[in-house]
Scaffold this active site. Structure first.
Site, mmCIF file in Angstrom:
data_model
loop_
_atom_site.group_PDB
_atom_site.id
_atom_site.type_symbol
_atom_site.label_atom_id
_atom_site.label_comp_id
_atom_site.label_asym_id
_atom_site.label_seq_id
_atom_site.Cartn_x
_atom_site.Cartn_y
_atom_site.Cartn_z
ATOM 1 C CD GLN A 140 38.458 0.050 34.451
ATOM 2 O OE1 GLN A 140 37.583 -0.653 34.973
ATOM 3 N NE2 GLN A 140 38.558 0.165 33.145
ATOM 4 C CD GLU A 166 41.402 -6.222 38.616
ATOM 5 O OE1 GLU A 166 41.170 -7.409 38.917
ATOM 6 O OE2 GLU A 166 40.547 -5.476 38.122
ATOM 7 C CD GLU A 211 40.341 -4.738 34.757
ATOM 8 O OE1 GLU A 211 39.635 -3.885 35.321
ATOM 9 O OE2 GLU A 211 40.959 -5.628 35.368
ATOM 10 C CG HIS A 263 33.697 3.165 42.366
ATOM 11 N ND1 HIS A 263 32.814 2.251 42.825
ATOM 12 C CD2 HIS A 263 34.068 2.735 41.127
ATOM 13 C CE1 HIS A 263 32.623 1.309 41.914
ATOM 14 N NE2 HIS A 263 33.376 1.573 40.876
ATOM 15 C CG ASP A 284 38.498 1.896 45.168
ATOM 16 O OD1 ASP A 284 38.028 2.175 46.269
ATOM 17 O OD2 ASP A 284 38.783 2.762 44.314
ATOM 18 C CE1 TYR A 285 36.669 -2.589 42.658
ATOM 19 C CE2 TYR A 285 37.014 -1.101 40.816
ATOM 20 C CZ TYR A 285 36.202 -1.608 41.816
ATOM 21 O OH TYR A 285 34.937 -1.138 41.978
ATOM 22 C CB ILE A 286 45.517 -1.714 43.610
ATOM 23 C CG1 ILE A 286 46.906 -1.842 42.986
ATOM 24 C CG2 ILE A 286 45.632 -1.532 45.111
ATOM 25 C CD1 ILE A 286 47.697 -0.541 43.002
#
Ligand code: TPP
Ligand code: MG
Length: 803
Positions: A547, A525, A494, A592, A550-552
C-alpha cells in the site's frame, strides 16, 4: 530413483514389498550420503555440510503423495525427498557439497548455494518455461529460516487461480488447478512470524498447501521449550482446524518413524488439499538428528545422555528397518546386503563427483603453469615467476583462486618488460577471468530476450481531443487494458479489491474482473509479496500491491532474500516476474513520506527499481514489465493521483523503457538529476533559475535499477560541466549511488568544472505536516540556493552571493 504413488490398497503384497524396498533403498542412500558428506567436510574437501539424516522416512511418504505439477517450498533437510522424486542423485549430492559450478553436474544452483539447498529447473536454456505439469517441481531454497513460507502461499494460490479463473492458457502450468504446494519447515523455524503469517493467510485463502513440520525438538541447540508454546505446534494451531461451519485446515500429527502411518496420512492429506483446495498441516514429530545440526558443531554438547539414547532408538531408519523385518519384507541379512551395496554406490558416486569437480581446474592449472613458465624464460625476474609456477604446479587439487593468485602476481614481476610471452600471460588472465567470472556472477538479472531492458519503448499516443484528467484515471484505464490483454495478470493488496485501491487507481476493476483477479488481502506485506513470487513462479503475472512505500520494509526481507536472488541462485533456471506496485514520496509524516530508496537499491540487486514521475510513466512501466520476464518494484508518486495528465489513446500499449533517463528540460549551465515527486520540484525550480539567468538541464532518472544504461547523463555533464543530484532520501542514500554511477562509472569527473554535489533530505525521517516536509526534504528554495551557490562559485561577478 523416483517413486510411484500407488496406495497400499491397490496393490499385491509383492508390489507392496517392492515399493517399500525401493523406498528403503532411497532412504539408505540418503543416509549414507549424509554420513559420508559429513566426513568430506571434516577432511576439508567441502566447506560446510547440513544434511537430511533423521528426516528420511517422512520424506518418502511425502514423495509418494507428490505428483507431477506439484511444487515443493522447503528447507535444507529435504535431500531424501529430492532423491525420491528423482531430482537428486548421489553424484549431484556431492557436486553440491563441493560447489561444482557446472549446472549439468550440480543442478541445484551450479555451486552458488551451499549443499542442502534444492531446486528443479522451470526454464529452458532460452529462459522460456518448461512444461511444469509434466515434472515434479521444487522452488529454490533459501537459508533464512521460514523464508520459504511466503512463496509457498503463492505457489498454492496459483492452483486456485488456474482452477477458477477462466481464459488463462494453463497448458504448461496446471491441470485443472490440481497441483499441491508442499511446504517443509523445521519445528524451531515455526517460531518465525513468516510462518504464522503464512498459515493464517492460507487458511483465509483456502489454497492447496500441505505444510509439513519436521519436528526434532531442537533448533540447533535450542530446545522446543524456548521455541513453541506448549512445545507443540499442532496443538497450538488447533484453532485452525476446519469444522462444519468454518473453513480452515485439516491437521494431522504423526510420528516421524512410523512408516505405514506416514504413508497413510500423506495420502489422505493429498486428497483433501488436491480436491478441496483446503490447506493441511502435518506435524511430524519424534524425529532425530543422528549427526547433530550441521558440520559446525556437535549435539553432544547440548543434548542429554537420555535424549541421545532415545534418538538412537527412535532413529526413523532403524524403526523402518525393524518394521520391514517384522512384516517379512526382508530379513536382517538381506537388509545388510542392501545397505552394503548402497554404501559402495555412495562411495563411487562421491568419487565420481570429486573427479568431475577437480577436472576442469586441473586442466586450467596446466594451462596457467605453461603460460607462467613461458613468461619466466626471458624475464629478469625469472626465478620469482618460476617459483610461482612451481608452487602452482605442485598443488594436487587446485582451486581457481590459486590459479589466479599465481598468474596475477607474476605480472607484478614483468611491469618493466615487454615480450610476447608477457602479452600471452596478460591475454590468458583476461580470457580466464572472462570465462570463469560468469560462473559466479551470471543471471542476477534475466539474460533472455525478454529481459526488461530489451523491451522497446513506445510513446503514448494522444487523440486531438485528449482530455486532461485526474492521473489516477490513466492508471485505472491502463490496468483495465492490462487485465483484458493478459488473462493471466492479477492484482492484490490491502484495499486493492473492493474500493479499487486507496487512490482509486483500480476503481471498478473488481466488479469487472472478479474477486480472484482484483483482490483485497489481509494486512500482511511479506505474504502479499509471497503470493506474488509463488504465482509468478507458476506462470501467472501477479501485481502485488504494497500500500505504501514506507511499509515495504515488512516485505523487504523476502524481496531481498528470495525474489532478488532467485534467478541468481538457480543460475537462471527459475524466475518470478512479479511486479510490486507501491506508492511513496513526499507526503507528510514519519511513516507516510518514505523515500528509503538507498536501502532498496542496496538490498534489491536482482530486481528492477522504477521511480516514475507521473502516472503515464508509471502505467508505461507496467506495460513494459508485462512484456518482459523480470521482477520489478514500481514506486508511484503518492501526491500525483489528483494531478492532471493527458489521457493517452493507446492504453495498455505505450511503454516506458527500463533503464533509460529522460531529459525534461534542456539547458547549458548545470545538470540537475532527480526522480519521482522531487523531479516536479526540480522542474519548477529550473524555471525560477532561468529568471536569474541560470539555464539548468533537468534529467529524470526514472529507473534506479538499472541506471541510465545508455550513459546519457554524462553527455549532459559534458555540455554543462556541472552536476547536482537532488534526492529526497537521506544524505549518502540513493544520491551517493547516483553520484557513483555518474562520476565513477560514466566518468563524468573528466568534464566537471565544479565539485559534483548532492542535495538530499535531512538525516531524520520527515516530520508531519507541510512545514515538516519543508524542513525535512529538499525544497524549491534549497534547490535554488544550492544551484545558485554553485554558479556563484564559478562566476561570482555574474552571480553575486545570495547571503
Ligand atoms: C533467519 C535465520 N535465523 C537464524 C538462522 C540460523 N539457523 C539455521 S538453522 C537454524 C535452526 C533451525 O531449526 P529447525 O527449524 O528446527 O530445523 P532443523 O535444523 O532442526 O531441522 C538456525 C537458527 C537462519 N538460517 N536464518
Ligand atoms: Mg528442529
Amino acid at each position: 530413483m523416483s517413486n510411484t504413488s500407488k496406495t497400499t490398497k491397490d496393490i499385491t503384497f509383492e508390489d507392496f514389498k517392492a515399493e517399500v524396498l525401493s523406498d528403503y533403498k532411497i532412504a539408505v542412500t540418503s543416509r549414507e550420503c549424509s554420513l559420508l558428506g559429513r566426513r568430506e567436510v571434516l577432511t576439508g574437501k567441502a566447506k560446510f555440510g547440513i544434511f537430511g539424516d533423521g528426516k528420511e522416512v517422512p520424506q518418502l511418504a511425502m514423495a509418494k503423495a507428490f505428483k507431477n505439477g506439484d511444487f515443493r517450498s522447503g528447507y535444507y533437510r529435504d535431500q531424501t525427498f529430492m532423491m525420491a522424486i528423482g531430482a537428486l542423485n548421489i553424484q549431484q549430492f556431492f557436486a553440491g557439497l563441493y560447489g561444482h559450478t557446472d549446472i549439468a553436474e550440480e543442478p541445484m544452483s551450479a555451486g552458488r548455494q551451499m549443499g542442502g539447498h534444492f531446486a528443479t529447473h522451470s526454464l529452458n536454456e532460452d529462459g522460456s518455461w518448461k512444461n511444469l505439469t509434466q515434472q515434479k517441481n521444487s522452488s529454490a531454497d533459501i537459508s533464512p529460516t521460514a523464508g520459504q513460507m511466503p512463496r509457498l502461499l503463492g505457489l498454492a494460490q496459483a492452483s486456485k487461480i488456474y482452477r477458477e479463473v477462466k481464459g488463462i492458457d494453463t497448458e504448461k502450468f496446471s491441470v485443472n488447478g490440481d497441483e499441491i504446494a508442499w511446504g517443509t519447515i523445521g519445528n524451531a523455524s515455526t517460531s518465525e512470524g513468516l510462518f504464522f503469517e503464512t498459515i493464517n493467510a492460507a487458511g483465509v485463502l483456502q489454497v492447496p498447501m500441505v505444510m509439513n513440520v519436521w519436528d526434532d525438538e531442537y533448533g540447533i541447540s535450542v530446545h522446543a521449550k524456548h521455541q513453541t508454546t506448549k512445545e507443540n505446534i499442532s496443538e497450538i494451531l488447533k484453532g485452525f482446524q476446519r469444522d462444519e461451519e468454518n473453513n480452515g485446515y485439516e491437521i494431522f500429527r504423526v510420528k516421524g518413524w512410523d512408516y505405514p502411518n506416514l504413508v497413510d496420512v500423506y495420502q489422505r492429506a493429498a486428497i483433501v488439499a488436491r480436491k478441496e483446495h483446503c490447506p493441511v498441516l502435518i506435524h511430524v514429530n519424534e524425529l532425530t538428528q543422528p549427526q547433530g545440526h550441521s558440520t559446525s558443531g556437535s549435539h553432544e554438547r547440548y543434548k542429554s545422555k537420555e535424549r541421545l539414547a532415545w534418538e538412537v532408538e527412535f532413529d526413523c531408519m532403524s524403526k523402518m528397518r525393524q518394521w520391514m523385518i517384522e512384516n517379512n519384507i526382508f530379513t536382517d541379512e538381506e537388509a545388510k546386503a542392501i545397505e552394503k551395496d548402497i554404501q559402495k554406490q555412495v562411495r563411487k558416486g562421491k568419487q565420481a563427483a570429486w573427479t568431475a569437480f577437480v577436472k576442469p581446474q586441473k586442466e586450467e592449472q596446466i594451462e596457467a603453469v605453461a603460460v607462467l613458465k613461458a613468461a619466466a624464460v626471458n624475464s629478469s625476474n625469472k626465478a620469482f615467476i618460476e617459483k610461482l609456477a612451481n608452487e602452482l604446479e605442485v598443488i594436487k587439487e587446485p582451486i581457481r583462486k590459486e590459479i589466479l593468485i599465481a598468474t596475477r602476481k607474476a605480472l607484478r614481476y614483468l611491469t618493466t618488460e615487454t615480450s610476447e610471452t608477457k602479452t600471452a600471460l596478460i591475454i590468458w588472465i583476461a580470457g580466464y577471468k572472462a570465462k570463469i567470472q560468469p560462473k559466479y556472477s551470471a543471471n542476477l538479472y534475466s539474460e533472455s530476450n525478454l529481459r526488461a531492458d530489451n523491451i522497446n519503448a513506445e510513446a503514448p499516443k494522444y487523440n486531438d481531443d485528449a482530455e486532461m484528467v485526474d492521473a489516477r484515471l490513466i492508471m485505472r484505464d491502463n490496468f483495465d487494458a492490462i487485465f483484458t490483454k493478459y488473462p493471466e495478470s492479477l492484482i492484490f493488496g490491502e484495499d486493492a479489491g473492493h474500493i479499487g485501491d486507496v487512490n482509486q487507481g483500480l476503481e471498478g476493476m473488481q466488479e469487472k474482473y472478479g474477486e480472484l483477479r482484483v483482490s483485497d488481502t489481509g494486512i500482511r506485506e511479506a505474504t502479499i509479496l509471497g503470493q506474488g513470487i509463488g504465482m509468478a513462479m507458476r506462470g501467472l503475472r501477479p501485481i502485488a500491491e504494497i500500500q505504501y512505500l514506507d511499509y515495504i520494509l515488512y516485505s523487504l526481507q523476502i524481496m531481498s532474500d528470495d525474489l532478488a536472488t532467485l534467478q541468481y541462485r538457480t543460475n537462471g533456471k527459475q524466475k518470478a516476474p512479479v511486479i510490486i506496485r507501491t506508492r511513496g514520496h513526499r507526503l507528510e509524516g514519519i511513516w507516510h513520506s518514505g523515500s528509503q530508496m538507498g536501502g532498496l537499491i542496496h538490498l534489491l540487486r536482482g530486481i528492477h527499481l522504477l521511480v516514475p514521475r507521473n502516472m503515464t510513466k508509471a502505467a508505461g512501466f507496467y506495460n513494459t514489465l508485462l512484456e518482459g520476464d523480470e521482477p520489478a518494484v514500481v514506486v508511484e508518486c503518492l501526491n500525483g493521483y489528483r494531478l492532471k495528465e493527458k489521457m493517452p489513446a493507446n492504453l495498455g500499449e505505450f511503454k516506458t523503457p527500463i533503464g533509460v533517463t529522460e531529459t525534461v528540460k534542456e539547458g547549458a549551465d548545470i545538470t540537475l538529476v532527480s526522480y519521482g515527486s522531487t523531479l516536479r520540484i526540480v522542474e519548477e525550480t529550473a524555471k525560477e533559475l532561468a529568471q536569474v539567468g541560470i539555464d539548468a538541464e533537468v534529467i529524470d532518472i526514472q529507473s534506479l535499477l538499472p541506471f541510465d544504461i545508455n550513459h546519457d547523463i554524462v553527455k549532459s555533464v559534458q555540455k554543462t560541466n556541472r552536476l547536482l543530484v537532488i534526492d529526497e532520501d537521506v544524505p549518502g542514500g540513493a544520491s551517493a549511488y547516483i553520484l557513483q554511477e555518474i562520476v565513477e562509472k560514466q566518468n563524468a569527473y573528466k568534464f566537471l568544472d565544479s565539485k559534483p554535489q548532492t542535495l538530499a533530505a535531512k538525516e531524520h525521517r520527515p516530520a508531519y505536516g507541510t512545514d515538516g516536509d519543508y524542513f525535512s526534504k529538499p525544497s524549491a528554495e534549497d534547490i535554488f540556493e544550492k544551484v545558485y551557490d554553485m554558479m556563484h562559485e564559478a562566476n561570482p561577478a555574474k552571480f553575486p552571493a545570495l547571503f
